[in-house]
Scaffold this motif. Structure first.
Motif, short mmCIF file in Angstrom:
data_model
loop_
_atom_site.label_atom_id
_atom_site.label_comp_id
_atom_site.label_asym_id
_atom_site.label_seq_id
_atom_site.Cartn_x
_atom_site.Cartn_y
_atom_site.Cartn_z
N GLN A 1 14.58 4.96 8.03
CA GLN A 1 14.70 6.41 8.49
C GLN A 1 15.84 6.79 9.81
OE1 GLN A 1 11.23 8.88 7.85
NE2 GLN A 1 10.42 7.49 5.82
N THR B 1 3.44 3.02 18.48
CA THR B 1 4.96 3.40 18.95
C THR B 1 4.89 4.62 19.70
OG1 THR B 1 5.23 4.10 16.64
CG2 THR B 1 5.96 1.78 17.70
N TRP B 2 3.91 4.99 20.54
CA TRP B 2 3.58 6.48 21.00
C TRP B 2 4.41 6.71 22.59
CZ3 TRP B 2 -1.78 8.78 19.81
CH2 TRP B 2 -1.85 8.92 18.69
N ARG C 1 5.85 -3.02 18.97
CA ARG C 1 6.57 -2.79 20.64
C ARG C 1 5.55 -2.34 21.59
NH1 ARG C 1 11.92 -4.99 21.46
NH2 ARG C 1 12.44 -5.43 19.17
N LEU D 1 12.11 10.00 15.26
CA LEU D 1 12.14 10.88 14.52
C LEU D 1 12.91 10.99 14.17
CD1 LEU D 1 8.76 8.68 13.36
CD2 LEU D 1 10.83 8.38 11.50
N VAL D 2 12.65 12.98 14.41
CA VAL D 2 12.32 14.06 14.22
C VAL D 2 14.28 14.55 15.27
CG1 VAL D 2 12.47 16.34 15.47
CG2 VAL D 2 10.60 14.95 15.45
N PHE E 1 1.33 -1.36 -0.19
CA PHE E 1 -0.06 -0.34 0.22
C PHE E 1 0.43 0.98 -0.69
CE2 PHE E 1 -1.74 3.15 3.29
CZ PHE E 1 -2.39 3.90 2.20
N GLN F 1 4.08 10.33 13.19
CA GLN F 1 4.97 10.11 14.18
C GLN F 1 5.55 11.92 14.75
OE1 GLN F 1 6.63 7.55 15.81
NE2 GLN F 1 4.97 5.76 15.85
N ARG F 2 6.33 12.25 12.81
CA ARG F 2 6.79 13.70 13.17
C ARG F 2 6.68 14.92 13.86
NH1 ARG F 2 9.60 10.42 8.90
NH2 ARG F 2 11.47 10.66 9.28
N HIS G 1 2.80 11.46 24.52
CA HIS G 1 2.32 11.52 22.91
C HIS G 1 0.47 10.65 23.93
CE1 HIS G 1 6.46 10.70 22.25
NE2 HIS G 1 6.40 12.44 22.21
N MET H 1 3.50 14.44 14.98
CA MET H 1 2.89 15.40 16.40
C MET H 1 3.85 16.08 17.25
SD MET H 1 1.48 11.26 17.94
CE MET H 1 2.96 11.06 17.85
N VAL H 2 4.96 15.45 16.89
CA VAL H 2 6.49 16.76 17.88
C VAL H 2 6.46 17.73 17.44
CG1 VAL H 2 8.56 16.55 18.24
CG2 VAL H 2 7.59 14.46 18.06
N VAL I 1 7.50 -1.50 1.43
CA VAL I 1 7.82 0.36 1.36
C VAL I 1 8.35 1.21 2.07
CG1 VAL I 1 7.03 0.13 -1.85
CG2 VAL I 1 5.25 -0.13 1.04
N GLU J 1 0.94 7.38 6.22
CA GLU J 1 2.08 6.61 6.40
C GLU J 1 2.60 7.11 7.90
OE1 GLU J 1 4.57 4.49 3.45
OE2 GLU J 1 5.41 6.40 3.57
N VAL J 2 3.14 5.92 8.89
CA VAL J 2 3.26 6.44 10.34
C VAL J 2 4.26 6.61 10.75
CG1 VAL J 2 4.52 4.28 10.56
CG2 VAL J 2 3.43 5.12 12.39
N GLN J 3 5.60 7.08 9.89
CA GLN J 3 7.08 8.04 10.71
C GLN J 3 6.51 9.23 10.18
OE1 GLN J 3 6.67 6.22 7.85
NE2 GLN J 3 7.86 6.12 5.63
N VAL K 1 9.84 3.64 7.88
CA VAL K 1 10.44 4.39 9.25
C VAL K 1 11.44 3.83 9.79
CG1 VAL K 1 8.44 2.32 10.35
CG2 VAL K 1 9.10 4.37 11.24
N PHE L 1 10.55 8.45 22.91
CA PHE L 1 10.20 7.70 22.42
C PHE L 1 10.25 8.36 20.46
CE2 PHE L 1 8.77 7.32 26.40
CZ PHE L 1 8.47 6.19 26.37
N MET L 2 9.37 7.18 20.02
CA MET L 2 9.83 7.03 18.32
C MET L 2 9.62 8.99 18.06
SD MET L 2 11.17 5.05 16.22
CE MET L 2 10.70 3.48 15.81
N PRO L 3 8.40 9.27 18.21
CA PRO L 3 8.30 10.17 17.52
C PRO L 3 9.67 11.53 17.36
CG PRO L 3 6.43 9.88 18.37
CD PRO L 3 7.05 8.81 19.01
#
Lengths: 385, 216
Positions: free
Chosen positions: B110, A239-240, A273, B66-67, A118, A191-192, A244, A194-195, B104, A186-188, B107, B61-63
């Protein structure tokens, strides 16, 4: 009335030997009601695996509802699991967000046993918000797979459930607002944001919640209205961190409150996780009777039995613990390893709460039949009364 | 401001997720005469190592991770062109990495890419949903010591075997170590499929790569 259901009911009704003293329905319902059952229920989310097991390819079932339903019922008839999960792929859930002419580029078949690939629908938060504000999901609904495939398949399985006098429950799966919010962009990326863009992210989540609450009206009419009783809420936010969850996860609570008013037996799918804080929040959702959980969060160096016990203590007196074996072990392990892990899960769990043998996520297509059988045997070897 | 204060500020930019402030800070450090390699290894990379510690101890945490990766890459973009002329960049080895056939999800990659870079590895991203031949071509073109096969799902992890076989058939297996990465990987299963190791955590992945390279 569906011909495929007719055929299966004719073949199976009144002809299946009992397993233990309870029906499959009673066993799963009993565990979710925190009551003693004859055996620990075994209800793995078989998803693509059952399609392969029944001899179909994924490309073959993609356009054929009857074959999809046939695969689910055949697998149950052969293996006698304590529930039948509806088959759901990502196109069933979100194809109505995409204009018909663009759908092919978003859903890609890579192999006969491979998961449907997807590609995200929106690339930016503004795009995603606009899509919701303009109600794209409504505009593109006609002819989309939620209508042409998901709904007929659900109705067929519910018809089977009812015509078999509720021997075995059908599990209907519904994604929560956080799950949708993450999937669509897309999850990543989510997540960004949110910050980096918390206010706008909250607005986006509120829009996702609104759409999901409207979707629940569909489930009230077509699922619960046709006997649907067991429902899995596919949660996002996997993964939050705690802050969050505190700031953004409220939308899932609102959604769960409505879902539990529609379905008597609701449980939560939290794969990936698992942060104990997230499990605590799910545990405290009124009406949610079980958690299908997965591995411990990064940095928690626990053995599996330790993790099983930690979760069982957390859920004790409130919810049924649903786990084991891991999807990785079901796919790559040996039958003896699968049996051992299921046993460890049951042994660590039942002193504190009820257990249901259910890997934390869907059983992979490539998982050997011997491993699925080992999972079932291990559950059936555990007599509780 | 002392050199150590400047380096601490660079590290803090990554830890504090200062996306808008990192580039001016890096530029100021370079304008002040700090060696690009030092800016990278003792400034930005030190920040990524702290992020790793906080991630594993449950403080981040992951968020946020990533930043932090974005901040690191923003700073790296300023330093990288200067490193080519800098003899002191301490590269441990070259990793080519990409998502295996049918996958694809980026995450994991990255996070892994900046963590690997911050640990002294040169990372070349081959992309997503790669054919086996793309990995073979990647080895021929970039001469890596390590091949990273990224997989997010259990089913795509199963393609490890075919990819390793293609590398072997091309006569390249002896030249590289192969490590799988992603949430669904399992080290024992990876070895059974012909890879050398696997990790579901980028920082632990670095430790494993160091072992594979014999630089523990």
């Amino acid at each position: 009335m569906s011909q495929i259901v007719d055929e299966w009911v004719g073949r199976l009704k009144g002809k299946l030997p009992p397993i233990g003293e309870m029906t499959h329905w009673e066993r799963l319902a009993g565990a979710m009601d925190l009551k003693q059952t004859d055996y620990v229920p075994v209800a793995p989310e078989l998803d693509y695996w059952q399609i392969t097991y029944a001899g179909y390819s994924h490309r073959e079932i993609y356009h054929d509802v009857d074959k999809t339903t046939d695969a689910c019922i055949k697998t149950w008839a052969d293996l006698r699991l304590d529930a039948i999960w509806m088959y759901v792929d990502i196109s069933h859930q979100i194809e109505n967000f995409i204009p018909a002419e663009r759908r092919a580029e978003h859903f890609i078949h890579r192999g006969e046993k491979d998961y449907l690939m997807f590609k995200p629908i929106a690339r930016t938060l503004d795009e995603a918000i606009e899509m919701y504000e303009t109600r794209a999901f409504e505009k593109h609904l006609d002819g989309s797979r939620p209508v042409t495939h998901y709904t007929p398949h659900m109705l067929q399985l519910l018809e089977f459930q009812e015509r078999m006098d509720r021997q075995v429950p059908i599990i209907v799966g519904i994604a929560t607002p956080t799950n949708y919010a993450e999937t669509i962009v897309e999850v990543q990326n989510f997540q960004r944001w949110m910050v980096t863009e918390p206010e706008k992210t909250q607005h986006y989540l509120n829009l996702c919640l609104q759409e999901r609450l409207e979707a629940l009206e569909f489930y009230r009419q077509f699922a619960a209205g046709n006997g649907g009783t067991f429902c899995c809420l596919f949660g996002g936010a996997r993964t939050w961190g705690p802050k969050h969850l505190a700031r953004f996860a409220g939308v899932d609570r609102v959604f769960a409150e409505k879902a539990t008013q529609i379905f008597p037996y609701v449980f939560w799918h939290h794969c990936g996780r698992n942060l104990p804080r997230a499990l605590e929040l799910i545990r405290d959702l009124p009406g949610v009777k079980g958690i299908q959980y997965d591995m411990p969060y990064y940095g928690q160096d626990l053995s599996w039995p330790q993790w099983f016990e930690q979760v069982a203590r957390l859920l004790g007196g409130k919810q049924c613990a649903m786990n084991s074996p891991t999807t990785q072990l079901a796919c790559h392990g040996r039958p003896a390893e699968v049996r051992r892990m299921v046993r460890e899960f049951i042994d660590a769990t039942i002193p504190h709460t009820t257990a249901c043998v259910m890997p934390g996520c869907e059983v992979d297509s490539f998982s050997p039949l011997e491993n699925v059988k080992a999972m079932i045997e291990a559950g059936r070897a555990c007599r509780l009364t | 401001m002392s050199e150590s204060d400047i380096l601490r500020q660079l590290s803090a930019a990554v830890e504090e997720l200062d996306l808008s402030g990192v580039v001016p800070r890096v530029q100021a450090a370079l304008d002040g005469g700090l060696a690009p390699a030092k800016v990278l290894t003792q400034g930005l990379s030190a920040g990524m190592r702290e992020v790793g510690k906080k991630f594993n101890s449950g403080e981040m945490f992951m968020p946020e991770v990533l930043v932090a990766c974005d901040v690191y890459f923003a700073g790296l973009a300023v330093v990288r062109p200067l490193l080519r002329a800098d003899k002191d960049d301490h590269v441990l080895g070259t990793v080519i990495m990409g998502n295996i056939h049918g996958d694809v999800h980026t995450v994991g990659k990255q996070v892994a890419m900046p963590v690997f870079e911050a640990s002294g590895l040169r990372v070349i991203d081959l992309g997503e949903d790669l054919t086996d031949e793309a990995f073979v071509e990647g080895i021929r073109k970039h001469h890596p010591q390590i091949v990273g096969l990224g997989t997010y799902m259990t089913s795509t992890f199963m393609h490890t075997k075919a990819t390793v076989e293609a590398i072997t058939k091309a006569g390249l297996r002896e030249r590289v170590k192969i490590i799988c990465g992603g949430p669904a990987v399992d080290a024992e299963a990876a070895r059974r499929m012909g890879a050398d190791d696997a990790s579901d955590d980028a920082w632990k992945g670095v430790e494993k790569i160091r072992r594979l390279l014999g630089v523990e």
